[in-house]
Design a protein around this motif. Sequence first.
Motif, PDB file in Angstrom:
ATOM      1  N   PHE A   1       0.868  -1.059   0.179  1.00 48.82           N
ATOM      2  CA  PHE A   1       0.004  -0.149   0.081  1.00 48.82           C
ATOM      3  C   PHE A   1       0.928   1.351   0.076  1.00 48.82           C
ATOM      4  N   ASP A   2       1.850   1.433   0.719  1.00 51.87           N
ATOM      5  CA  ASP A   2       2.612   2.677   0.731  1.00 51.87           C
ATOM      6  C   ASP A   2       4.033   2.400   0.140  1.00 51.87           C
ATOM      7  N   LEU A   3       4.257   1.357  -0.796  1.00 50.60           N
ATOM      8  CA  LEU A   3       5.364   1.335  -1.932  1.00 50.60           C
ATOM      9  C   LEU A   3       5.090   2.248  -2.999  1.00 50.60           C
ATOM     10  N   GLY A   4       5.952   2.613  -3.540  1.00 44.42           N
ATOM     11  CA  GLY A   4       5.969   3.285  -4.959  1.00 44.42           C
ATOM     12  C   GLY A   4       6.639   2.585  -5.953  1.00 44.42           C
ATOM     13  N   ASP A   5       6.864   2.972  -7.342  1.00 43.96           N
ATOM     14  CA  ASP A   5       7.048   2.236  -8.374  1.00 43.96           C
ATOM     15  C   ASP A   5       8.732   1.960  -8.143  1.00 43.96           C
ATOM     16  N   GLU A   6       9.404   2.811  -7.562  1.00 41.58           N
ATOM     17  CA  GLU A   6      10.842   2.576  -7.451  1.00 41.58           C
ATOM     18  C   GLU A   6      11.175   1.654  -6.217  1.00 41.58           C
ATOM     19  N   ASP A   7      10.187   1.445  -5.351  1.00 40.37           N
ATOM     20  CA  ASP A   7      10.408   0.078  -4.483  1.00 40.37           C
ATOM     21  C   ASP A   7      10.086  -1.165  -5.256  1.00 40.37           C
ATOM     22  N   TYR A   8      11.070  -2.013  -4.620  1.00 38.61           N
ATOM     23  CA  TYR A   8      10.923  -3.391  -5.501  1.00 38.61           C
ATOM     24  C   TYR A   8      10.046  -4.279  -4.854  1.00 38.61           C
ATOM     25  N   ILE A   9       9.698  -5.337  -5.559  1.00 43.19           N
ATOM     26  CA  ILE A   9       8.848  -6.450  -4.825  1.00 43.19           C
ATOM     27  C   ILE A   9       9.387  -7.743  -5.660  1.00 43.19           C
ATOM     28  N   GLY A  10       9.720  -9.040  -5.090  1.00 40.41           N
ATOM     29  CA  GLY A  10       9.892 -10.158  -5.601  1.00 40.41           C
ATOM     30  C   GLY A  10       8.734 -10.935  -5.147  1.00 40.41           C
ATOM     31  N   SER A  11       8.213 -11.720  -5.996  1.00 38.02           N
ATOM     32  CA  SER A  11       6.951 -12.726  -5.808  1.00 38.02           C
ATOM     33  C   SER A  11       6.949 -14.022  -5.763  1.00 38.02           C
ATOM     34  N   THR A  12       6.285 -14.624  -5.622  1.00 38.06           N
ATOM     35  CA  THR A  12       6.040 -16.431  -5.797  1.00 38.06           C
ATOM     36  C   THR A  12       5.229 -16.969  -6.920  1.00 38.06           C
ATOM     37  N   HIS A  13       5.195 -18.147  -6.884  1.00 38.58           N
ATOM     38  CA  HIS A  13       4.283 -18.681  -8.058  1.00 38.58           C
ATOM     39  C   HIS A  13       2.971 -18.229  -7.840  1.00 38.58           C
ATOM     40  N   ARG A  14       2.426 -17.701  -6.746  1.00 43.88           N
ATOM     41  CA  ARG A  14       1.061 -17.233  -6.771  1.00 43.88           C
ATOM     42  C   ARG A  14       1.161 -15.874  -6.598  1.00 43.88           C
ATOM     43  N   GLY A  15       1.500 -15.146  -7.944  1.00 44.58           N
ATOM     44  CA  GLY A  15       1.813 -13.787  -8.053  1.00 44.58           C
ATOM     45  C   GLY A  15       1.060 -12.770  -8.597  1.00 44.58           C
ATOM     46  N   HIS A  16      -0.313 -13.210  -8.996  1.00 45.64           N
ATOM     47  CA  HIS A  16      -1.159 -12.110  -9.622  1.00 45.64           C
ATOM     48  C   HIS A  16      -1.660 -11.144  -8.599  1.00 45.64           C
ATOM     49  N   GLY A  17      -1.750 -11.605  -7.511  1.00 50.79           N
ATOM     50  CA  GLY A  17      -2.327 -10.709  -6.232  1.00 50.79           C
ATOM     51  C   GLY A  17      -1.198  -9.594  -5.866  1.00 50.79           C
ATOM     52  N   HIS A  18      -0.111  -9.920  -6.066  1.00 43.67           N
ATOM     53  CA  HIS A  18       1.313  -9.221  -5.776  1.00 43.67           C
ATOM     54  C   HIS A  18       1.153  -7.907  -6.658  1.00 43.67           C
ATOM     55  N   CYS A  19       1.065  -8.347  -8.049  1.00 42.92           N
ATOM     56  CA  CYS A  19       1.133  -7.573  -9.400  1.00 42.92           C
ATOM     57  C   CYS A  19       0.100  -6.596  -8.910  1.00 42.92           C
ATOM     58  N   ILE A  20      -1.097  -6.856  -8.596  1.00 40.03           N
ATOM     59  CA  ILE A  20      -2.249  -5.981  -8.804  1.00 40.03           C
ATOM     60  C   ILE A  20      -2.142  -5.174  -7.471  1.00 40.03           C
ATOM     61  N   ALA A  21      -1.902  -5.594  -6.413  1.00 40.57           N
ATOM     62  CA  ALA A  21      -1.552  -4.697  -5.077  1.00 40.57           C
ATOM     63  C   ALA A  21      -0.219  -3.719  -5.494  1.00 40.57           C
ATOM     64  N   LYS A  22       0.380  -3.954  -6.589  1.00 47.40           N
ATOM     65  CA  LYS A  22       1.774  -3.255  -6.867  1.00 47.40           C
ATOM     66  C   LYS A  22       1.323  -2.024  -7.861  1.00 47.40           C
ATOM     67  N   GLY A  23       0.137  -1.988  -8.397  1.00 48.39           N
ATOM     68  CA  GLY A  23      -0.386  -1.344  -9.333  1.00 48.39           C
ATOM     69  C   GLY A  23      -0.220  -1.730 -10.765  1.00 48.39           C
ATOM     70  N   VAL A  24       0.103  -3.020 -11.155  1.00 46.19           N
ATOM     71  CA  VAL A  24       0.285  -3.418 -12.301  1.00 46.19           C
ATOM     72  C   VAL A  24      -1.067  -3.350 -13.111  1.00 46.19           C
ATOM     73  N   ASP A  25      -0.689  -3.187 -14.581  1.00 39.61           N
ATOM     74  CA  ASP A  25      -1.976  -2.980 -15.386  1.00 39.61           C
ATOM     75  C   ASP A  25      -2.871  -4.407 -15.430  1.00 39.61           C
ATOM     76  N   VAL A  26      -4.054  -4.342 -15.256  1.00 40.74           N
ATOM     77  CA  VAL A  26      -4.796  -5.526 -15.330  1.00 40.74           C
ATOM     78  C   VAL A  26      -4.940  -6.239 -16.510  1.00 40.74           C
ATOM     79  N   LYS A  27      -5.330  -5.381 -17.729  1.00 41.07           N
ATOM     80  CA  LYS A  27      -5.183  -5.908 -18.993  1.00 41.07           C
ATOM     81  C   LYS A  27      -4.022  -6.511 -19.522  1.00 41.07           C
ATOM     82  N   GLY A  28      -2.840  -5.670 -19.264  1.00 43.34           N
ATOM     83  CA  GLY A  28      -1.556  -6.299 -19.482  1.00 43.34           C
ATOM     84  C   GLY A  28      -1.390  -7.577 -18.965  1.00 43.34           C
ATOM     85  N   MET A  29      -1.861  -7.878 -17.561  1.00 43.38           N
ATOM     86  CA  MET A  29      -1.816  -9.074 -16.886  1.00 43.38           C
ATOM     87  C   MET A  29      -2.566 -10.171 -17.550  1.00 43.38           C
TER      88      MET A  29
END
Length: 323
Positions: free
Chosen positions: A53-81
């Motif tokens: 919630f408080d992370l910006g685009d310049e903060d990094y996240i690394g995900s797991t095999h269950r990564g869709h939720g992490h993408c959306i939480a980070k603001g990744v485009d849903v259509k591209g996903m």
Amino acid sequence: MQLSRDDLKRAYERMFTIRAFEERVEKEFSQGNIPGFAHVYLGQEASGVGVCFDLGDEDYIGSTHRGHGHCIAKGVDVKGMMLEIMGKAGGLCGGKGGSMHIADLSKGMLGANAIVGGAPPLAVGAALTQKYNKTGKVAVAFTGDGASNQGTVFEALNMAVVLKVPAIFAFENNSYGEHTHVSYACGAPSIADRVRAFGMPCEVVDGMDFFAVLEGMRKALEHARAGHGPYGLEIQCKRFLGHFVGDPQAYRTPAELAEARAADALPRFRDRVLEAGLLDAADFEAIEAQVLELVEAAVQEALVAPFPDPARDLTRDVYVRYA
């Protein structure tokens, strides 16, 4: 903790987007429209959104095999996903990453990862970059309870402490590593105890409560951004479905599955905000309608989109060439 109306709306919008997106992924996979396997994030929405919630685009996240939720939480485009998950050319990774390798570097999302425990070593490297460049930003590694037993995870925890990097280790403990319960697989009394043994603070939070996750993450961010080194969170959450879409879950009782649904973070969030008079029912209805429209549009566009062209795309993006 008091959030503004806009922040409350953003939090619910992100959580409901994950819910609607993953329910649709489950449906499209069952209809044969998604290749490979799909591991959905249903039930864990408050965890990913609270952490990011408080992370910006310049903060990094690394995900797991269950990564869709992490993408959306980070603001990744849903259509591209959705394009990527369906293996289409216009996807975030050109349709070649798919569900388990979905990534968007422009949003600081370093990728979902089919390697169990793959994110912590990557996050340590990313956090070292943040420290070296004096960005004031962090790197977050999402890990499950099963992956918490990997040797590479132990090495990453130790190295993060030794190098005193701004890394945050978010262990999403949904009680199951694939089909094995954490009580059998984890020898320590808790994941948090194990993490603390490496020399960093680690807090246990209720992963079915967005506000609890956000509060814990804010402590982690304050610690890491102040130059005090890494921080851990054991986020106790509940997985609604099995390890993968189609998993019959014979290892879980009907009572346990009902208990997981009863702990649902979304109605819990709505009820708390409504009772406090911070938003009203119309606000939630508007968010849900908008999200459902977006997800439907993403699916319809992805269904008719072209697949990658083997002659043009087969060898593209296989290697990165550094100047």
